[in-house]
Scaffold this active site. Structure first.
Site, mmCIF file in Angstrom:
data_model
loop_
_atom_site.group_PDB
_atom_site.id
_atom_site.type_symbol
_atom_site.label_atom_id
_atom_site.label_comp_id
_atom_site.label_asym_id
_atom_site.label_seq_id
_atom_site.Cartn_x
_atom_site.Cartn_y
_atom_site.Cartn_z
ATOM 1 N N ARG A 1 0.823 -1.217 0.000
ATOM 2 C CA ARG A 1 0.000 0.000 0.000
ATOM 3 C C ARG A 1 0.851 1.257 0.000
ATOM 4 N NH1 ARG A 1 -3.294 -1.624 5.179
ATOM 5 N NH2 ARG A 1 -1.117 -2.051 5.641
ATOM 6 N N HIS B 1 10.003 -23.230 3.858
ATOM 7 C CA HIS B 1 11.393 -23.047 3.433
ATOM 8 C C HIS B 1 12.329 -24.096 4.022
ATOM 9 C CE1 HIS B 1 11.384 -20.663 7.155
ATOM 10 N NE2 HIS B 1 12.649 -20.918 7.206
ATOM 11 N N LYS C 1 16.092 -26.445 2.370
ATOM 12 C CA LYS C 1 17.428 -26.428 2.984
ATOM 13 C C LYS C 1 18.267 -27.588 2.459
ATOM 14 C CE LYS C 1 16.312 -23.840 7.119
ATOM 15 N NZ LYS C 1 17.323 -22.780 7.059
ATOM 16 N N GLU D 1 15.216 -21.365 18.934
ATOM 17 C CA GLU D 1 15.585 -19.979 18.617
ATOM 18 C C GLU D 1 16.072 -19.309 19.889
ATOM 19 O OE1 GLU D 1 12.579 -18.004 15.773
ATOM 20 O OE2 GLU D 1 11.408 -19.338 17.025
ATOM 21 N N HIS E 1 6.826 -26.770 9.748
ATOM 22 C CA HIS E 1 8.234 -27.141 9.547
ATOM 23 C C HIS E 1 8.585 -28.500 10.157
ATOM 24 C CE1 HIS E 1 8.577 -23.089 8.238
ATOM 25 N NE2 HIS E 1 8.611 -22.548 9.434
HETATM 26 P P1 NAP Z 1 5.262 -7.592 7.334
HETATM 27 O O1 NAP Z 1 6.669 -7.145 7.556
HETATM 28 O O2 NAP Z 1 4.198 -7.146 8.260
HETATM 29 O O3 NAP Z 1 4.875 -7.143 5.841
HETATM 30 C C1 NAP Z 1 3.568 -7.187 5.357
HETATM 31 C C2 NAP Z 1 3.583 -6.637 3.941
HETATM 32 O O4 NAP Z 1 2.244 -6.652 3.428
HETATM 33 C C3 NAP Z 1 4.054 -5.189 3.843
HETATM 34 O O5 NAP Z 1 4.752 -5.018 2.622
HETATM 35 C C4 NAP Z 1 2.746 -4.398 3.810
HETATM 36 O O6 NAP Z 1 2.972 -3.144 3.224
HETATM 37 C C5 NAP Z 1 1.904 -5.339 2.960
HETATM 38 N N1 NAP Z 1 0.475 -5.163 3.142
HETATM 39 C C6 NAP Z 1 -0.210 -5.164 4.307
HETATM 40 N N2 NAP Z 1 -1.529 -4.954 4.087
HETATM 41 C C7 NAP Z 1 -1.673 -4.827 2.738
HETATM 42 C C8 NAP Z 1 -2.788 -4.608 1.883
HETATM 43 N N3 NAP Z 1 -4.020 -4.447 2.368
HETATM 44 N N4 NAP Z 1 -2.560 -4.542 0.561
HETATM 45 C C9 NAP Z 1 -1.327 -4.679 0.032
HETATM 46 N N5 NAP Z 1 -0.229 -4.907 0.800
HETATM 47 C C10 NAP Z 1 -0.401 -4.974 2.129
HETATM 48 O O7 NAP Z 1 5.160 -9.179 7.283
HETATM 49 P P2 NAP Z 1 6.310 -10.226 6.910
HETATM 50 O O8 NAP Z 1 7.099 -10.511 8.118
HETATM 51 O O9 NAP Z 1 7.015 -9.779 5.675
HETATM 52 O O10 NAP Z 1 5.460 -11.542 6.635
HETATM 53 C C11 NAP Z 1 4.603 -11.693 5.519
HETATM 54 C C12 NAP Z 1 3.932 -13.069 5.617
HETATM 55 O O11 NAP Z 1 4.942 -14.078 5.561
HETATM 56 C C13 NAP Z 1 3.174 -13.291 6.930
HETATM 57 O O12 NAP Z 1 2.063 -14.107 6.678
HETATM 58 C C14 NAP Z 1 4.170 -14.049 7.786
HETATM 59 O O13 NAP Z 1 3.546 -14.873 8.741
HETATM 60 C C15 NAP Z 1 4.868 -14.883 6.722
HETATM 61 N N6 NAP Z 1 6.227 -15.274 7.097
HETATM 62 C C16 NAP Z 1 7.144 -14.328 7.453
HETATM 63 C C17 NAP Z 1 8.434 -14.716 7.766
HETATM 64 C C18 NAP Z 1 9.487 -13.700 8.131
HETATM 65 O O14 NAP Z 1 10.623 -14.105 8.362
HETATM 66 N N7 NAP Z 1 9.160 -12.421 8.184
HETATM 67 C C19 NAP Z 1 8.791 -16.065 7.726
HETATM 68 C C20 NAP Z 1 7.830 -17.004 7.339
HETATM 69 C C21 NAP Z 1 6.563 -16.589 7.020
HETATM 70 P P3 NAP Z 1 1.960 -1.897 3.434
HETATM 71 O O15 NAP Z 1 1.647 -1.812 4.880
HETATM 72 O O16 NAP Z 1 2.678 -0.719 2.855
HETATM 73 O O17 NAP Z 1 0.765 -2.233 2.609
#
Ligand code: NAP
Length: 491
Positions: free
Chosen positions: A50, A175, A179, A213, A237
């Site tokens: 967004r 992921h 590995k 962790e 996992h």
């Molecule tokens: P995050 O840092 O909160 O990022 C969320 C992303 O989604 C941001 O780019 C946000 O940008 C965007 N977003 C949120 N609402 C939106 C909307 N209505 N329309 C379009 N874009 C939107 O989350 P994350 O850690 O990257 O994780 C993303 C997903 O991957 C989650 O489901 C998480 O559980 C999973 N995951 C994450 C990790 C990790 O290491 N981080 C590992 C495994 C799985 P804006 O707010 O600008 O829209």
């Protein structure tokens, strides 16, 4: 890494392109593949979120992240020429026409839609991709975990996605399966005549899988508090790792051959419910303590002032697989936050020799153990008993045949996302979860969650920086076994 065959030109669209996962994992993974010459120059990476920025603003953000990761600025800038950005809200219609037009500019490209957003957006995004007919041709969708928070919500997501993308187009990423060590488990088991004849209840005493962790929940508290260790780590996992250890040899590495075998393992897991959860599971929650030499707060303090929580940050489970190969072999599973070390490993402990010919003065005979380390330093160790070198009588020592991949092959192993992202582009779903696997895993996890909820008991406290509640040690020790401590000559 040996270069894989080049892929056809593609567009990788990352929904959630400004998020933590995109910046820390997905974009660096693509950059590394770019450095290896794996990304055709016409391919595009398109970030979506967004945030109101443009190509230049997005490239700046990525440049910073990649430079922090140690990348060369000139190479980063060349890579970033292939990167674009579109601002839109997945829940609203504005912006989608413009985005669809961008995609249409390269109609013959493979299209990968990576949903790196919270799962509540999956349906919105898929519906709009369908409405703009972006699901046609060589299109694939990648779903990040968590896929639901229980069986019902997972079914809902699978059904919603299936209305727009076929199962063959749907890549549920775990992921851990990308590995190197997990791939190596396949090579070890099925590429050597040595192990498979011993890979059963007759010769294996037990298996341990630990994913630990050192970090606490940090900023992810509000997400994590609705999840907990079972949903966050075990249901996906750890069960996937368990499947790779326990499955029957597939006929080939064809995607469905492998996934059919994993599914059979998931379906054969013995049920844990209110009748046996107290004996077979331990849940814990960290309190204040020390981690990596620093004092750290407890879980509820990290959540914020005045917060209370019954969410587990640690879980240990004694699982069993009810089939001929594994009858009676416990699989001890353990994961938690704020533990003393960050590590992921699988330990296959073989049975003791049936009779010792050695005097007591020679020392004790330890079990052979095969230890597959997934992180931090990927590698495989096979612990063997040998004679202590030199004179002084026959003394036994327990030493590892040690293959650290970084040392053995002199290269840093590629991140799992590097392999998996290009597998999606190639359309190879072998290392991704099929919907029936996700469903089977929830079918096993749901009754455990229900049993915990019904018991009304709070998770047991453990001090940050320790290996969880003492009950987790008791879980394995009352069977006459111990959690693996991988120190040389410990016997
Ligand atoms: P995050 O840092 O909160 O990022 C969320 C992303 O989604 C941001 O780019 C946000 O940008 C965007 N977003 C949120 N609402 C939106 C909307 N209505 N329309 C379009 N874009 C939107 O989350 P994350 O850690 O990257 O994780 C993303 C997903 O991957 C989650 O489901 C998480 O559980 C999973 N995951 C994450 C990790 C990790 O290491 N981080 C590992 C495994 C799985 P804006 O707010 O600008 O829209």
């Amino acid at each position: 890494m040996t270069a894989s065959p080049p892929v056809d030109p593609f567009d990788l669209v990352i929904f959630g392109g400004t998020g933590d996962l995109a910046l820390r994992k997905l974009i660096p993974a693509m950059f590394h593949r770019f450095l290896d010459g794996q990304i055709p120059s016409e391919s595009r990476i398109i970030g979506i979120a967004r945030e109101a920025t443009d190509d230049a603003g997005y490239r700046d953000t990525l440049q910073k992240a990649l430079i922090e990761g140690g990348g060369d600025k000139q190479k980063i800038d060349t890579f970033l020429k292939q990167v674009h950005y579109r601002s839109l809200d997945a829940k609203k219609d504005e912006g989608w026409d413009d985005f669809a037009q961008l995609i249409a500019e390269q109609a013959d490209h493979i299209r990968v839609f990576y949903l790196s957003t919270s799962p509540e957006l999956f349906t919105h995004i898929c519906n709009r991709l369908g409405a703009h007919e972006l699901n046609k041709g060589k299109s694939r969708v990648v779903l990040e975990k968590p896929i639901g928070h229980d069986l019902a919500s997972a079914n809902e997501i699978n059904e919603d996605v299936a209305r727009v993308f076929d199962e063959s187009q749907t890549f549920r990423i775990d992921h851990y399966l990308g590995k190197e060590t997990v791939q190596n488990l396949l090579a070890l088991r099925f590429g050597n005549a040595l192990f498979e004849p011993l890979w059963n209840a007759e010769h294996i005493d037990h298996v341990q899988i630990t994913v630990s962790e050192t970090l606490g929940v940090g900023r992810r508290g509000s997400y994590y508090d609705h999840s907990g260790a079972l949903r966050d780590m075990v249901q996906n996992h750890i069960l996937q790792l368990l499947c790779m250890v326990a499955m029957e040899p597939p006929g080939s590495l064809a995607p469905n051959a492998l996934r059919d075998e994993k599914l059979k393992v998931l379906n054969a897991l013995k049920h844990i419910d209110s009748s046996n959860a107290a004996q077979l599971t331990v849940r814990g929650q960290y309190r204040a303590g020390a981690s990596e030499g620093k004092s750290v707060p407890g879980y509820v303090e990290e959540l914020g002032e005045g917060k209370k929580s019954n969410t587990e940050t640690f879980v240990a489970i004694k699982a069993e697989i009810a089939n001929w190969r594994w009858a009676g072999v416990p699989f001890y599973l353990r994961t938690g936050k704020r533990l003393p070390a960050r590590l992921s490993e699988i330990v296959v402990a073989f049975k003791h020799v049936p009779h010792s010919i050695f005097d007591a003065s020679a020392g004790t005979l330890a079990q052979n153990r095969l230890v597959l380390r997934l992180q931090p330093d990927e590698g495989v160790k096979l612990w063997l008993t040998i004679k202590h070198p030199g004179p002084g009588g026959l003394r036994l020592r327990h030493v590892p045949l040690d293959m650290s991949f970084a040392e053995a092959f002199g290269v840093q192993q590629p991140d799992a996302y590097e392999r998996l992202l290009l597998d999606v582009v190639r359309g190879n779903p072998t290392l991704f979860m099929r919907s029936d696997e996700v469903v089977a895993a929830w079918r096993w996890a749901d009754p455990i969650l229900a049993a915990w909820a019904a018991s009304g008991e709070a998770p047991r406290a453990y001090q940050a920086g320790t290996w969880g509640p003492s009950a987790a040690v008791a879980l394995i020790e009352r069977d006459g076994r111990t959690w693996n401590e991988d120190s040389e000559d410990e016997e």
